[in-house]
Design a protein around this motif. Structure first.
Motif, mmCIF file in Angstrom:
data_model
loop_
_atom_site.group_PDB
_atom_site.id
_atom_site.type_symbol
_atom_site.label_atom_id
_atom_site.label_comp_id
_atom_site.label_asym_id
_atom_site.label_seq_id
_atom_site.Cartn_x
_atom_site.Cartn_y
_atom_site.Cartn_z
ATOM 1 N N LEU A 275 -16.171 -2.781 -0.945
ATOM 2 C CA LEU A 275 -16.655 -4.137 -1.130
ATOM 3 C C LEU A 275 -15.648 -5.149 -0.615
ATOM 4 N N ALA A 276 -16.169 -6.280 -0.115
ATOM 5 C CA ALA A 276 -15.309 -7.328 0.431
ATOM 6 C C ALA A 276 -14.275 -7.781 -0.583
ATOM 7 N N VAL A 277 -14.693 -7.979 -1.841
ATOM 8 C CA VAL A 277 -13.766 -8.458 -2.858
ATOM 9 C C VAL A 277 -12.684 -7.418 -3.154
ATOM 10 N N GLU A 278 -13.027 -6.142 -3.092
ATOM 11 C CA GLU A 278 -12.031 -5.087 -3.302
ATOM 12 C C GLU A 278 -11.001 -5.078 -2.183
ATOM 13 N N GLN A 279 -11.451 -5.284 -0.955
ATOM 14 C CA GLN A 279 -10.521 -5.335 0.178
ATOM 15 C C GLN A 279 -9.534 -6.487 0.015
ATOM 16 N N MET A 280 -10.065 -7.652 -0.369
ATOM 17 C CA MET A 280 -9.207 -8.822 -0.537
ATOM 18 C C MET A 280 -8.206 -8.612 -1.668
ATOM 19 N N MET A 281 -8.681 -8.118 -2.793
ATOM 20 C CA MET A 281 -7.805 -7.982 -3.947
ATOM 21 C C MET A 281 -6.759 -6.881 -3.726
ATOM 22 N N LYS A 282 -7.127 -5.824 -3.022
ATOM 23 C CA LYS A 282 -6.136 -4.783 -2.722
ATOM 24 C C LYS A 282 -5.022 -5.371 -1.851
ATOM 25 N N ARG A 283 -5.407 -6.192 -0.860
ATOM 26 C CA ARG A 283 -4.394 -6.854 -0.025
ATOM 27 C C ARG A 283 -3.525 -7.771 -0.890
ATOM 28 N N TYR A 284 -4.154 -8.464 -1.826
ATOM 29 C CA TYR A 284 -3.399 -9.366 -2.699
ATOM 30 C C TYR A 284 -2.365 -8.602 -3.523
ATOM 31 N N TYR A 285 -2.793 -7.532 -4.190
ATOM 32 C CA TYR A 285 -1.873 -6.799 -5.066
ATOM 33 C C TYR A 285 -0.735 -6.145 -4.279
ATOM 34 N N ARG A 286 -1.040 -5.661 -3.097
ATOM 35 C CA ARG A 286 0.023 -5.079 -2.280
ATOM 36 C C ARG A 286 0.981 -6.159 -1.786
ATOM 37 N N THR A 287 0.452 -7.346 -1.543
ATOM 38 C CA THR A 287 1.305 -8.450 -1.116
ATOM 39 C C THR A 287 2.261 -8.871 -2.222
ATOM 40 N N VAL A 288 1.746 -9.039 -3.444
ATOM 41 C CA VAL A 288 2.628 -9.501 -4.526
ATOM 42 C C VAL A 288 3.683 -8.446 -4.851
ATOM 43 N N ARG A 289 3.351 -7.168 -4.676
ATOM 44 C CA ARG A 289 4.372 -6.137 -4.907
ATOM 45 C C ARG A 289 5.499 -6.280 -3.882
ATOM 46 N N ARG A 290 5.173 -6.584 -2.650
ATOM 47 C CA ARG A 290 6.196 -6.779 -1.613
ATOM 48 C C ARG A 290 7.054 -8.008 -1.930
ATOM 49 N N VAL A 291 6.403 -9.083 -2.364
ATOM 50 C CA VAL A 291 7.143 -10.302 -2.708
ATOM 51 C C VAL A 291 8.079 -10.042 -3.882
ATOM 52 N N MET A 292 7.605 -9.315 -4.889
ATOM 53 C CA MET A 292 8.438 -9.023 -6.055
ATOM 54 C C MET A 292 9.698 -8.251 -5.654
ATOM 55 N N GLU A 293 9.539 -7.300 -4.750
ATOM 56 C CA GLU A 293 10.689 -6.500 -4.324
ATOM 57 C C GLU A 293 11.683 -7.351 -3.538
ATOM 58 N N LEU A 294 11.178 -8.160 -2.601
ATOM 59 C CA LEU A 294 12.055 -9.040 -1.832
ATOM 60 C C LEU A 294 12.739 -10.059 -2.739
ATOM 61 N N ASN A 295 11.992 -10.598 -3.680
ATOM 62 C CA ASN A 295 12.547 -11.579 -4.610
ATOM 63 C C ASN A 295 13.680 -10.964 -5.429
ATOM 64 N N GLU A 296 13.458 -9.763 -5.950
ATOM 65 C CA GLU A 296 14.492 -9.088 -6.737
ATOM 66 C C GLU A 296 15.747 -8.849 -5.909
ATOM 67 N N MET A 297 15.567 -8.359 -4.705
ATOM 68 C CA MET A 297 16.714 -8.043 -3.855
ATOM 69 C C MET A 297 17.488 -9.303 -3.483
ATOM 70 N N LEU A 298 16.780 -10.344 -3.076
ATOM 71 C CA LEU A 298 17.451 -11.548 -2.617
ATOM 72 C C LEU A 298 18.110 -12.318 -3.755
ATOM 73 N N LEU A 299 17.475 -12.357 -4.922
ATOM 74 C CA LEU A 299 18.106 -13.041 -6.049
ATOM 75 C C LEU A 299 19.343 -12.282 -6.524
ATOM 76 N N GLN A 300 19.306 -10.967 -6.399
ATOM 77 C CA GLN A 300 20.500 -10.193 -6.728
ATOM 78 C C GLN A 300 21.644 -10.538 -5.767
ATOM 79 N N LEU A 301 21.316 -10.692 -4.484
ATOM 80 C CA LEU A 301 22.324 -11.086 -3.503
ATOM 81 C C LEU A 301 22.826 -12.507 -3.760
ATOM 82 N N PHE A 302 21.915 -13.399 -4.119
ATOM 83 C CA PHE A 302 22.320 -14.771 -4.447
ATOM 84 C C PHE A 302 23.222 -14.794 -5.677
#
Length: 506
Positions: A275-302
């Motif tokens: 379903l279209a909504v499933e495709q969109m939401m799967k992209r969303y959840y995978r995106t926020v997981r990537r942001v969370m990882e980058l955020n954790e790494m960069l704030l640790q460096l900061f």
């Protein structure tokens, strides 16, 4: 028709033009910039028409408007800055200005302050300080803006370390209020949402004086590939927010069930095998997981850059490849993950060392590179399977599995897990995506094993410790919903695993 109604109609027409460009796949960066430029021209025109230039006042954009980023129904945050006092005529003209913008249907957030009051409030309130860091001059008395700009960049306004701590604590409090994997997420404030990207930019702005994320590459805090990933994630979240604003017709950041299908269709998703909504939401959840990882790494460096080594972290050797630094596991060389089995063995060492809670930022950066470089599932490597088996059998194996899930290694090991990452569940019995639901099941199994939970789960605590092979229960939990990643087809977990793996569990 009065001028406020004409302005309201012009804003509506401009949004319609933006929607047409959005549907034609125009770059989202251009659209949010174009919206901002249109509002800029409007407020400057109204300011001049009301004769506000005759007063000693600076009109300043702050917040998201200060960044030059406006979505179709975003708030317009304004600071009216003056020096000592306002005469009655100036107060009356400002009231007319604000009323005009409201009548034009712009959502206005505003403050009227002296320069002294603005700086005093900014020194005690990190939210005000953050808005001021993003301040952008619009019109009026530019010398006032220049004095503000210079003052907020002095060391006595907010030190880099104090600002970092305040923004980190603010983010932690925000994360505690919601899950990244709610089925109706707030795409702005949920973990991994736009606020997490902005937090990185804010801390960089205060520490380096950087105006854009791109500048972090120059300061060696962000690698080019990481910048590209962060901007890609931001672009998707901006696109989602733009479509959500257009669908809801207001400043809305909650992706509610009622609008998810319309938003998905506006973004161009179509029903197919999924379903279209499933495709969109799967992209969303995978995106926020990537942001969370980058955020954790960069704030640790900061943290290392802003706070320094105010308190030396205890270092303890683990083996020739790793050491424990405080509560972090650290690789002793950047190329340790050239051997793919080391990717899994890292987490086995986490299971074996109860003092380890997280991955040290430089090691996480190396792990991310190695994870992207894999050309086949890690389960195809016999040494990876051997290390994974040890994790399953270890009393703290679920702790390691949880960290593997957080950093995308569980899906790099099991292709079947990758299929359920971000998978929506449209029923009354689940509050999270399939992978997060399964992850929380694993955490509950772990709770049964903890001595302090005996009073809350007396029977579970007894039974869990009587199992001859707890690893089988853990494996069953991992695979209990795995068929949802195959369209709900009932399959045996054994059919999804290499035969040596299955045989070793027998």
């Amino acid at each position: 028709m009065n001028t406020a109604l004409l302005a309201k109609q012009a804003l509506i027409e401009q949004n319609q033009a933006l929607l047409a460009r959005f549907q034609a796949k125009a770059p989202i960066v251009e659209l949010v910039l174009q919206r901002c430029q249109f509002v800029d021209s409007l407020v400057k025109h109204v300011w001049a028409q009301l004769g506000l230039n005759r007063f000693d006042i600076a009109l300043i954009a702050v917040g998201g408007y200060g960044r030059g980023e406006l979505h179709p129904h975003s708030d317009i945050d304004l600071l009216f800055l003056y020096d000592n006092s306002l005469c009655a005529d100036a107060e009356n003209a400002l009231s007319q200005f604000i009323a005009f913008l409201w009548d034009a249907n712009l959502e206005i957030g505003h403050s009227v302050r002296t320069l002294e009051d603005t700086l005093s409030l900014g020194r005690i309130d990190v939210t005000i300080a953050t808005n001021l860091l993003e301040a952008r001059f619009l019109t009026g008395t530019e010398s006032l803006f220049d004095r503000l700009y210079d003052a907020i960049r002095q060391g006595d306004f907010w030190t880099s370390s104090d600002f970092f701590i305040a923004k980190r604590d603010e983010q932690n409090a925000r994360h505690a209020r919601a899950s990244a994997f709610d089925l109706e997420p707030n795409i702005k404030s949920c973990p991994g949402g736009l606020r997490d990207i902005q937090t990185i930019a804010w801390v960089a702005m205060r520490h380096f004086g950087a105006a854009r994320l791109e500048e972090l590459v120059q300061y060696d805090f962000l690698e080019p590939a990481e910048l590209e990933e962060l901007l890609e994630c931001q672009s998707f979240l901006w696109t989602l927010r733009f479509a959500l604003h257009m669908t809801a017709g207001r400043d809305e950041n909650r992706l509610l069930f009622d609008v998810q299908r319309q938003v998905a269709e506006l973004m161009g998703y179509q029903d197919a095998t999924q379903l279209a909504v499933e495709q969109m939401m799967k992209r969303y959840y995978r995106t926020v997981r990537r942001v969370m990882e980058l955020n954790e790494m960069l704030l640790q460096l900061f943290k290392r850059a802003t706070l320094g080594q105010t308190k030396a972290l205890e270092i303890q050797s683990i083996d020739k490849h790793y050491q424990r630094r405080g509560t972090f596991i650290e690789a002793l060389s950047d190329d340790v993950f050239d051997s793919s089995e080391e990717i899994i063995r890292l987490f086995l060492l986490v299971a074996k060392n109860s003092n380890i809670k997280s991955i040290y930022a430089p090691t996480l950066r190396s792990l991310r590179r190695a994870r992207r470089a894999q050309t086949q599932a890690l389960q195809e490597n016999p040494l990876c399977r051997q290390a994974f088996m040890e994790i399953l059998r270890h009393p703290r194996g679920i702790v390691a599995l949880s960290l593997m899930h957080k950093h995308g290694v569980l899906s790099a090991y099991l292709p079947a897990w990758r299929n359920i990452e971000g998978q929506m569940q449209f029923d009354l019995f689940h509050a999270y995506t399939v992978d997060e639901h399964t992850h929380r099941l694993l955490l509950n199994i772990e709770r049964f094993s903890q001595a302090e939970q005996k009073e809350e789960f007396p029977l579970g605590s007894v039974l869990i410790n009587q199992l001859p092979k707890k690893g089988l229960l853990v494996l069953g939990a991992i695979f209990h919903d795995i068929a949802k990643g195959r369209g709900g087809i009932i399959v045996s977990w054994a059919a999804l695993m290499p035969s040596p793996f299955v045989n070793s569990m027998a």
